[in-house]
Structures are given as C-alpha cells and as structure tokens.
Scaffold this motif. Structure first.
Motif, PDB file in Angstrom:
ATOM      1  N   ASP A 129     -11.499   7.239  -4.835  1.00 27.83           N
ATOM      2  CA  ASP A 129     -12.194   5.929  -5.359  1.00 27.83           C
ATOM      3  C   ASP A 129     -12.487   4.954  -4.418  1.00 27.83           C
ATOM      4  N   GLY A 130     -11.597   4.819  -3.409  1.00 30.15           N
ATOM      5  CA  GLY A 130     -11.611   3.686  -2.240  1.00 30.15           C
ATOM      6  C   GLY A 130     -12.951   4.169  -1.578  1.00 30.15           C
ATOM      7  N   ARG A 131     -13.021   4.905  -1.099  1.00 30.26           N
ATOM      8  CA  ARG A 131     -14.274   5.647  -0.299  1.00 30.26           C
ATOM      9  C   ARG A 131     -15.582   5.646  -1.219  1.00 30.26           C
ATOM     10  N   ALA A 132     -15.453   5.833  -2.595  1.00 28.54           N
ATOM     11  CA  ALA A 132     -16.789   5.455  -3.512  1.00 28.54           C
ATOM     12  C   ALA A 132     -17.217   4.291  -3.491  1.00 28.54           C
ATOM     13  N   GLU A 133     -16.286   3.336  -3.599  1.00 34.36           N
ATOM     14  CA  GLU A 133     -16.532   1.996  -3.695  1.00 34.36           C
ATOM     15  C   GLU A 133     -17.226   1.375  -2.349  1.00 34.36           C
ATOM     16  N   LEU A 134     -16.430   1.879  -1.229  1.00 37.95           N
ATOM     17  CA  LEU A 134     -17.186   1.442   0.099  1.00 37.95           C
ATOM     18  C   LEU A 134     -18.589   2.018   0.129  1.00 37.95           C
ATOM     19  N   LEU A 135     -18.812   2.961  -0.240  1.00 34.52           N
ATOM     20  CA  LEU A 135     -20.081   3.549  -0.171  1.00 34.52           C
ATOM     21  C   LEU A 135     -21.260   2.905  -1.084  1.00 34.52           C
ATOM     22  N   LEU A 183      -7.070   1.801   1.731  1.00 36.46           N
ATOM     23  CA  LEU A 183      -7.718   2.123   0.125  1.00 36.46           C
ATOM     24  C   LEU A 183      -8.812   3.279   0.317  1.00 36.46           C
ATOM     25  N   CYS A 184      -9.244   3.476   1.670  1.00 35.99           N
ATOM     26  CA  CYS A 184     -10.334   4.538   1.754  1.00 35.99           C
ATOM     27  C   CYS A 184      -9.577   6.017   1.892  1.00 35.99           C
ATOM     28  N   SER A 185      -8.256   6.071   1.784  1.00 37.80           N
ATOM     29  CA  SER A 185      -7.394   7.335   1.670  1.00 37.80           C
ATOM     30  C   SER A 185      -7.633   7.973   0.504  1.00 37.80           C
ATOM     31  N   CYS A 214       0.707  -1.243   0.011  1.00 37.06           N
ATOM     32  CA  CYS A 214      -0.093  -0.033  -0.007  1.00 37.06           C
ATOM     33  C   CYS A 214       0.932   1.281  -0.011  1.00 37.06           C
ATOM     34  N   PRO A 215       2.015   1.380   0.702  1.00 30.08           N
ATOM     35  CA  PRO A 215       2.691   2.735   0.557  1.00 30.08           C
ATOM     36  C   PRO A 215       3.039   3.099  -0.722  1.00 30.08           C
ATOM     37  N   ARG A 216       3.057   2.469  -1.784  1.00 29.19           N
ATOM     38  CA  ARG A 216       3.067   2.708  -3.330  1.00 29.19           C
ATOM     39  C   ARG A 216       1.666   3.261  -3.731  1.00 29.19           C
ATOM     40  N   LEU A 264      -4.483   1.984  -5.992  1.00 30.41           N
ATOM     41  CA  LEU A 264      -5.529   2.454  -7.063  1.00 30.41           C
ATOM     42  C   LEU A 264      -5.566   1.112  -7.812  1.00 30.41           C
ATOM     43  N   LYS A 265      -4.691   0.269  -7.975  1.00 27.99           N
ATOM     44  CA  LYS A 265      -4.813  -0.949  -8.656  1.00 27.99           C
ATOM     45  C   LYS A 265      -5.769  -1.945  -8.130  1.00 27.99           C
ATOM     46  N   MET A 266      -5.583  -1.928  -6.619  1.00 27.37           N
ATOM     47  CA  MET A 266      -6.549  -2.838  -5.975  1.00 27.37           C
ATOM     48  C   MET A 266      -7.756  -2.504  -5.906  1.00 27.37           C
TER      49      MET A 266
END
Length: 419
Positions: free
Chosen positions: A316-322, A311-313, A270-272, A277-279
């Motif tokens: 796109d990650g937050r959008a997928e969670l919601l 991922l929620c940082s 994740c640090p990269r 974004l790939k995940m």
C-alpha cells in the motif's frame, strides 16, 4: 590608566588567568574550578596528576573544596581596580544541592508556590549539565509527568505547562527509573496528544508554537523508550496529529525542531507493522513528499527518506508513492545530493519498487524522470559498496526495458564487454 600588577596567588596555575571560582585540591594547591575540572577530564584513568606537585589526584570533582576566603579577596580586589580596566568577577554559582531540588519538587505540588518553583528549576536547567543531572537524580521527571497528567485530568492548560514540558525535555535521560515511569504510561501519551490538539489561551501564536514544540519533544523522548505494547496501542488519532505537525498548510506553524521530532516519533512507531498501515491510510506518503518538496534541511530529508522506506516496505505504501505525481521524482532527485544515509534509503525504495511494483508504466516513468540515470551515476560515483551493488541489481533486473537509455548502454558495455 596605570598598569595594575595582579597578585600571583590570584592566578590559576593552569590557565594563568585570574581565578573566578578558586577551589583547593587534596594536594593543597588552589586552581580555578573550570581549569582543574577540564584537567581531570583529560585522562581515562581513575586518577590524574596534580599539575603543580605531580602527586596523584583523584578525578572526583566532589573532592574539590571551594576556597571562599581567596574568592572574596579576588572579587574585592577586582572591584577596587575596576577603574583601571580590571574586569569584575561575580560570585560563583555552586553545584546544586539535591535536598534543595527535592524541596522545589514538593513546591510544584503546591498551587500557591508551584509557579515560582518551576521558574527556579527552569533557570537551573539553563545553567549547566551538572544541574540537569542533579534534577534528574532528584526525581524531577516524575514530578513533571504528574503535573502534565494533572493538567490533562483537570481539562485545562495549567499556567506553567510550557516550563514543565521544557524541563522534562532538557532534563530527560533514559535511566531505568525514567523508562519504568513512561514506557507503559498510556495516560501520558494521551495527555501530550491532548496538549498538541488544544487551542491555547489568548491565541498567542508564538506561545502555541513554543508549547507544541516542547510537547512533541517530550513525546519523542517517551516514544523512544516505549514498550511494544504501548506502541501497538497507538491510535489513528495519534498518527493524524503527527501528520498535522508535518503538514505545510497547518493552521499553527511549528518549528523545524518540532518537525524533526514528529518524524522521529513516526519512525520509532514503525516496527509495529499495523502502525505503518495506519500512517499510509491517513495519507502519510503524500504529506512526506509534499514536505520534502519544500524542505531545504539535510536532517529533515534523511528522516523523511527513512520513514518513506519503512512505509514502502508495504504494498500500500509503494502504491501511494507511485500515485503521487512527484513520488519517483523526489526519490530520484535526492540521490547523490544529500548524504550517504539518504542515498541508502532512496536506492532501497527504488529497489522495492523495481522488485514488487515494476509494471511497464512504472519502469518507463523511472526512465523518464531520471531515476535510471541516477542509478548509473551511483555506480560511477564514490559511494559505499553496498549502495553500488543495490543500484547494479536494479539496473540488471530491468536492463531489457531500459536498454535504449544511453547510460544503461554504457553500463552494459562496461559490465559485459563484447556482448
């Protein structure tokens, strides 16, 4: 059955039990190896005191000399008195000799001898920590890496790969030499990925689970010390395979150990930022929520929430969670139920959502599924101060939207009496 008198010199001065592996110290006193080694480990100083003579005793266990004559006498005596209820003592297994391990490593490169050599090394690994250390110092990790790469280059799963992966994982230690060997080794990553994707011989599902579990454990060891250059080069195919391991309905059932290892791999990547974004693009958020919905192990939950936070940082990650119907529900439900680490991650996830994704619909959903109530409970619970502070910040930021909630009204009255 007559009572047998045990010769006094057969007894260890420390444990007062019959010695299984008698060794003599530099002070001339003989003890059972396990007892005197534990005694030597009890002090942080460079020297200990001989239990019998009270003389200074070096802590170096290499200075303990096996008393073979006494050992043979004891074993002979126990055999002769077996009918009187005396337990027989087997011959002790002495610490590995490094030169012996080096000979076995050479045999791993011999196509006629390698299977037996791997079997012997596998047995050594299972015996004790000293053997693992000896194997590591002799260079067994390099030998296992070469074997894995050979299998990959030949394009077939070579007999013994299961033992090779197991030895690698159990012997692994992040020494300077081992790190240098794997931290930039792109071919090794590709080879392990190839093993994870392969259909195994005879479709033996149990063998598949074992091999893939060992492979992902090796991958966890490698990724934990990989360079930023290697981490940046990880492909979508790599992340897809990690998500396949997490997927509930995957064709090959994996062990819980493999699931945790795959989560560790994803977290370490994740640090990269590009990797996150790939995940996300591969559906990691959905897979993590689905995994957590059927999970009942604390450590898996902690890892899932740690990864979700990473991922929620990203927006796109937050959008997928919601987007997932159970996204906010799962995050909310786990608060105050698992561990402080989970609480921390969950509150931070809700904080990111309330700060950057707080549409009216999202805030109402948080109220509807009980997220707001959980935030109020956190403030009243025995939580760490920084977690309470974060919960207060979220409530304060949207108190106007959630003001009709009874728990928020109580919170406001408590925090701002008379207003």
């Amino acid at each position: 059955m007559e009572e047998v008198e045990i010769p006094q010199y057969f007894l260890c001065p420390v444990s007062l039990q019959i010695m299984k592996d008698p060794v003599t110290t530099v002070t001339g006193i003989t003890y059972d190896r396990q007892s005197i080694e534990q005694w030597l480990l009890m002090t942080d100083k460079n020297t200990a005191t001989c239990p019998v003579t009270k003389q200074s005793l070096p802590k170096d266990i290499e200075l303990l000399t096996p008393n073979h004559m006494l050992g043979r006498l004891i074993r002979s005596w126990t055999i002769g008195n077996a009918e009187n209820g005396i337990e027989q003592i087997p011959s002790p297994k002495y610490p590995l000799n490094k030169s012996h391990v080096i000979r076995l490593i050479r045999q791993v490169n011999n196509r006629e001898l390698y299977v037996e050599a791997l079997r012997k090394m596998g047995n050594m690994v299972s015996e004790n920590e000293k053997n693992k250390k000896c194997l590591n110092e002799a260079g067994v990790i390099k030998a296992m890496v070469c074997f894995i790469l050979r299998s990959f280059k030949e394009g077939k799963i070579i007999v013994g790969i299961e033992e090779v992966l197991r030895i690698f994982h159990l012997v692994w230690s992040p020494t300077h030499e081992n790190k240098q060997l794997v931290k930039e080794n792109h071919d090794l990553i590709e080879a392990i990925l190839w093993i994870l994707k392969r259909e195994m011989i005879n479709n033996n599902n149990n063998q598949v689970v074992i091999i893939k579990t060992h492979a992902i454990m090796v991958l966890k060891n490698v990724i934990s010390v990989s360079s930023s250059n290697l981490l940046s080069s990880l492909t979508p195919e790599f992340f897809q395979e990690m998500l396949n391991i997490l997927r509930k309905n995957s064709k090959t059932k994996v062990s819980q150990q493999a699931t945790k290892a795959a989560l560790h791999v994803l977290i370490d990547a994740c640090p990269r930022g590009r990797n996150r974004l790939k995940m996300i693009e591969l559906g990691a958020i959905f897979e993590l929520i689905e995994l957590e919905l059927s999970n009942n192990e604390k450590r898996v939950t902690e890892l899932v929430f740690c990864l979700l936070l990473h991922l929620c940082s990203l927006a796109d990650g937050r959008a997928e969670l919601l987007k997932h119907a159970a996204g906010i529900v799962v995050v909310s439900k786990r608060i105050l139920r698992i561990s402080s680490a989970t609480d921390d991650s969950a509150i931070q996830i809700l904080g990111l959502i309330s700060k950057f994704s707080a549409t009216k619909e999202v805030l109402i959903e948080m109220l509807r599924v009980g997220a707001v109530s959980k935030l109020c409970m956190v403030i009243q619970a025995d939580c760490k101060a920084f977690i309470k502070k974060k919960a207060m910040e979220i409530l304060r930021a949207h108190s106007n939207v959630w003001s009709n909630s009874p728990c928020v009204q109580i919170y406001l009255l408590t925090r701002y009496p008379g207003q």
